[in-house]
Design an enzyme around this catalytic site. Structure first.
Site, PDB file in Angstrom:
ATOM      1  N   SER A  81     -21.240 -44.687  16.041  1.00  0.00           N
ATOM      2  CA  SER A  81     -20.419 -44.310  14.895  1.00  0.00           C
ATOM      3  C   SER A  81     -20.906 -44.935  13.591  1.00  0.00           C
ATOM      4  O   SER A  81     -20.499 -44.517  12.506  1.00  0.00           O
ATOM      5  CB  SER A  81     -18.957 -44.715  15.138  1.00  0.00           C
ATOM      6  N   ASN A  82     -21.782 -45.943  13.683  1.00  0.00           N
ATOM      7  CA  ASN A  82     -22.326 -46.595  12.488  1.00  0.00           C
ATOM      8  C   ASN A  82     -23.398 -45.761  11.802  1.00  0.00           C
ATOM      9  O   ASN A  82     -23.626 -45.889  10.594  1.00  0.00           O
ATOM     10  CB  ASN A  82     -22.958 -47.948  12.834  1.00  0.00           C
ATOM     11  N   GLN A  84     -23.901 -42.862  10.737  1.00  0.00           N
ATOM     12  CA  GLN A  84     -23.605 -41.935   9.644  1.00  0.00           C
ATOM     13  C   GLN A  84     -23.794 -42.579   8.277  1.00  0.00           C
ATOM     14  O   GLN A  84     -24.033 -41.903   7.280  1.00  0.00           O
ATOM     15  CB  GLN A  84     -22.172 -41.408   9.832  1.00  0.00           C
ATOM     16  N   LYS A 120     -26.598 -56.397  15.491  1.00  0.00           N
ATOM     17  CA  LYS A 120     -27.052 -55.853  14.213  1.00  0.00           C
ATOM     18  C   LYS A 120     -28.068 -56.746  13.517  1.00  0.00           C
ATOM     19  O   LYS A 120     -29.028 -56.262  12.912  1.00  0.00           O
ATOM     20  CB  LYS A 120     -25.847 -55.610  13.288  1.00  0.00           C
ATOM     21  N   ASP A 175     -15.876 -55.858   4.761  1.00  0.00           N
ATOM     22  CA  ASP A 175     -14.942 -54.735   4.705  1.00  0.00           C
ATOM     23  C   ASP A 175     -13.512 -55.149   5.002  1.00  0.00           C
ATOM     24  O   ASP A 175     -12.696 -54.331   5.403  1.00  0.00           O
ATOM     25  CB  ASP A 175     -15.379 -53.641   5.679  1.00  0.00           C
ATOM     26  N   ASN A 176     -13.194 -56.446   4.818  1.00  0.00           N
ATOM     27  CA  ASN A 176     -11.826 -56.885   5.063  1.00  0.00           C
ATOM     28  C   ASN A 176     -11.469 -58.006   4.089  1.00  0.00           C
ATOM     29  O   ASN A 176     -12.350 -58.735   3.612  1.00  0.00           O
ATOM     30  CB  ASN A 176     -11.643 -57.343   6.512  1.00  0.00           C
ATOM     31  N   CYS A 212     -11.674 -49.291   6.096  1.00  0.00           N
ATOM     32  CA  CYS A 212     -12.586 -48.153   6.143  1.00  0.00           C
ATOM     33  C   CYS A 212     -12.494 -47.438   7.484  1.00  0.00           C
ATOM     34  O   CYS A 212     -12.645 -46.221   7.563  1.00  0.00           O
ATOM     35  CB  CYS A 212     -14.022 -48.617   5.884  1.00  0.00           C
ATOM     36  N   CYS A 251     -15.465 -42.311  25.557  1.00  0.00           N
ATOM     37  CA  CYS A 251     -15.810 -41.248  24.615  1.00  0.00           C
ATOM     38  C   CYS A 251     -17.275 -40.912  24.864  1.00  0.00           C
ATOM     39  O   CYS A 251     -17.746 -40.969  25.993  1.00  0.00           O
ATOM     40  CB  CYS A 251     -15.544 -41.682  23.176  1.00  0.00           C
TER      41      CYS A 251
END
Length: 347
Positions: free
Chosen positions: A34-35, A37, A51, A95-96, A158, A304
């Site tokens: 999902s990263n 994109q 990462k 992002d937090n 996000c 998934c």
């Protein structure tokens, strides 16, 4: 660079290409499908890898003449000062809110410039905080703009609100630009200015900001002399708690033994039609509405395509409904195909 995700990816690529001699990267996450994109530093071959390690390999391939230091850990009040102390400039790609305030406060306490970037849906923000100009004048920091965080839950993350994939590329590149300006002394940085970019309407605005005498860090009467508990301060967790996982081979062994389990597939119907392993289809967006269909008295395997959406589903079910019996299928249905059932049609 704090974070190597959406903002960190483009920033790191340009900083490495520009020849910044030593780059430190702190991130404790692993690459997920999902990263991809928006996190252009990574490809499908890096899925499942830490990462920082994937970033180091990519950046060294781009420029082998620089030094890349990695910290595969979460930035906390216990390690932030020790890590940041060794660098001249900090770029905040978090992002937090807890980590954002932590980075700001550490930079102020250590006297480091903080190149700030933030994204949400179609809007991005950039500024340079705690920067001392050529005349020795210190600019504002994040707490001059936002002394306290918003109430918990008011601003979606996000992950909850989404982001247009190209937006972090734009904002991350602007962060790299400001870092290079800070390092080289060319031009005028965004210190004392707050830049906002609206990607949907292609409009931008720049606001002037200034130091606040009431700033608890470096105002007239500072009350914060050391790093604090930022999760408590912001009322939210910086990092979601870890979840239980099961491998495809372990799931297969459970089935062979005839153990009573439930399998939940949180993909979309068209994906299920292409390939499935017999799980009950409950798409991610409908998980909360269908929580009553999930058994609480047996082991429940959630999957998934590759593991990203199922992770979100488990977090949602555990936080909202108190489930304690959920397991994420590591690698998703693609992991199952690779390890157990290669004849199953891939998609």
């Amino acid at each position: 660079m704090i974070g190597s995700g959406g903002l960190g990816s483009p920033s790191l690529l340009y900083l490495a290409a520009a020849g910044v001699g030593t780059i430190g990267i702190i991130d404790f996450d692993v690459v997920d499908d999902s990263n991809l994109q928006r996190q252009v530093l990574f490809g499908v071959d890096e899925i499942g890898k830490p990462k920082v390690e994937a970033a180091k390999q990519r950046l060294e391939a781009l420029n082998p003449h620089i030094t890349i230091k990695v910290y595969n850990e979460q930035l906390t009040s216990q390690n932030a000062l020790d890590i940041i102390r060794g660098y001249d400039v900090v770029a905040d790609g978090t992002d937090n809110f807890p980590t954002r305030y932590l980075v700001n406060d550490a930079c102020v306490l250590l006297g480091k410039p903080n190149v700030y970037g933030s994204i949400f849906q179609f809007e991005g923000q950039v500024s340079v905080f705690n920067y001392k100009d050529k005349d020795g004048v210190l600019g504002p920091n994040y707490r001059d703009l936002y002394p306290t965080p918003p109430p918990p839950g008011l601003v979606p993350s996000c992950a909850e609100g989404g982001v247009l994939g190209v937006l972090p590329g734009i904002i991350g590149s602007l962060q790299a630009l400001e870092v290079i300006k800070v390092i080289t002394g060319i031009g005028e940085t965004l210190s004392g200015r707050f830049y906002i970019f609206d990607a949907l309407n292609f409009e931008s605005r720049t606001f002037k900001i200034k130091r606040n005498v009431a700033n608890p860090l470096n105002g007239e009467n500072p009350t914060i002399k050391e790093l604090i508990d930022y999760e408590q301060f912001c009322g939210v967790k910086a990092v979601e708690k870890s979840i239980k996982e099961i491998t495809a081979k372990e799931l297969y062994e459970l089935q062979v033994r005839g153990e009573d389990i439930q399998i939940i597939d949180v993909r979309e119907p068209h994906e299920y039609e292409i390939a499935n392993i017999g799980g009950e289809l409950i798409p991610l967006a409908t998980v909360s509405a269908n929580a009553d269909k999930i058994d609480r008295n047996k082991k429940v395997i959630v999957h998934c395509k590759m593991g990203g959406r199922s992770t979100k589903a488990i977090h949602e079910l555990e936080e909202k409904f108190g489930f304690t019996n959920l397991y994420n299928l590591k690698g998703g249905i693609l992991g199952w195909i690779d390890e157990v059932q290669p004849e199953l049609t891939k998609y």
